[in-house]
Design an enzyme around this catalytic site. Sequence first.
Site, mmCIF file in Angstrom:
data_model
loop_
_atom_site.group_PDB
_atom_site.id
_atom_site.type_symbol
_atom_site.label_atom_id
_atom_site.label_comp_id
_atom_site.label_asym_id
_atom_site.label_seq_id
_atom_site.Cartn_x
_atom_site.Cartn_y
_atom_site.Cartn_z
ATOM 1 N N ALA A 142 32.588 33.459 42.010
ATOM 2 C CA ALA A 142 31.622 34.217 41.208
ATOM 3 C C ALA A 142 31.404 35.576 41.857
ATOM 4 C CB ALA A 142 30.302 33.464 41.117
ATOM 5 N N VAL A 172 31.444 32.907 46.608
ATOM 6 C CA VAL A 172 30.683 33.982 45.966
ATOM 7 C C VAL A 172 31.086 35.307 46.597
ATOM 8 C CG1 VAL A 172 28.387 34.933 45.561
ATOM 9 C CG2 VAL A 172 28.720 32.470 45.475
ATOM 10 N N LYS A 173 31.267 36.301 45.737
ATOM 11 C CA LYS A 173 31.549 37.653 46.237
ATOM 12 C C LYS A 173 30.375 38.550 45.908
ATOM 13 C CE LYS A 173 34.547 40.720 44.249
ATOM 14 N NZ LYS A 173 35.764 41.537 44.085
ATOM 15 N N THR A 174 29.916 39.302 46.913
ATOM 16 C CA THR A 174 28.796 40.196 46.675
ATOM 17 C C THR A 174 29.011 41.471 47.487
ATOM 18 O OG1 THR A 174 26.384 40.255 46.513
ATOM 19 C CG2 THR A 174 27.278 39.280 48.521
ATOM 20 N N ASP A 220 36.854 40.848 50.179
ATOM 21 C CA ASP A 220 37.738 41.003 49.022
ATOM 22 C C ASP A 220 37.794 42.503 48.815
ATOM 23 O OD1 ASP A 220 39.252 40.696 46.772
ATOM 24 O OD2 ASP A 220 37.572 40.164 45.479
#
Length: 260
Positions: A142, A172-174, A220
Amino acid sequence: MDWGMANRMAEIISPATGRCLMLAVDHGYFQGPTTGLEKPGETVKPLLPYADALMITRGALRNTIDPGLRAPVVLRVSGGTSILQDDLSSEDITVSAEDAIRLNASCLAISIFVGSANEKTTLVNLSKLCDKGQRYGIPVLAVTAVGKQMTRDARYLGLACRIAAELGAQIVKTYYCEGFEKIVNGCPVPVIIAGGKKIEERDALRLAYQAISAGASGVDMGRNIFQSKWPVAMIQAVRSIVHENKTDAEAWDMFESLRG
Ligand code: R5P
């Protein structure tokens, strides 16, 4: 976690270090021909030996990437808006599970827009995608997309990351922000960071180091690698931070020596 899911997770996040260097080249799904990604296949070729996974859309994958590539694919499966819109939050799921499997995807990536007009739709889409992922043993990444009007602070990003994990995302990517430890502590699944807009290489290495030091499971990173004048040196320097626990200063020395 069943075997297929666990195996795909191990393809993305190295069991040896518990970390991941993902190369992001999916920007075209809403930005079109992003600088440096006019020909994604040529851009990623020299970088892939240093990436644990490649984040990409199905169109770029099918049309530009050699199927002999060795990097696991994190397939972007959300979209539906372009940079011509003021509000980018109106995304839907754009790829079927069957096509993702046909493309041998190791992970499915979807954006969520917490706090936006389309918050509910994007969160329900994430939930549906997690159901599909569970059915076929494919993890879901996400991406906590941030609208122009939203503050990138630990309170907001922590909220978005926790909701993503609660709804079933396996990763999770933030974005990195001050107080990043709080985001990681409040999220029961691995958190990785996006690189964001191109900045000086020295600053991008500091960003990666700060995130890893604060508990991120990896990066990422896209533009700060492929828009660098020295992308191969840059990805190796970032990799040394992610997998070898190098400091940003050590990674910078490495970068300077590699770029020659
Ligand atoms: C953006 O929408 C994509 O999800 C990118 O994969 C993400 O932002 C990471 O790329 P960058 O490091 O260029 O921000």
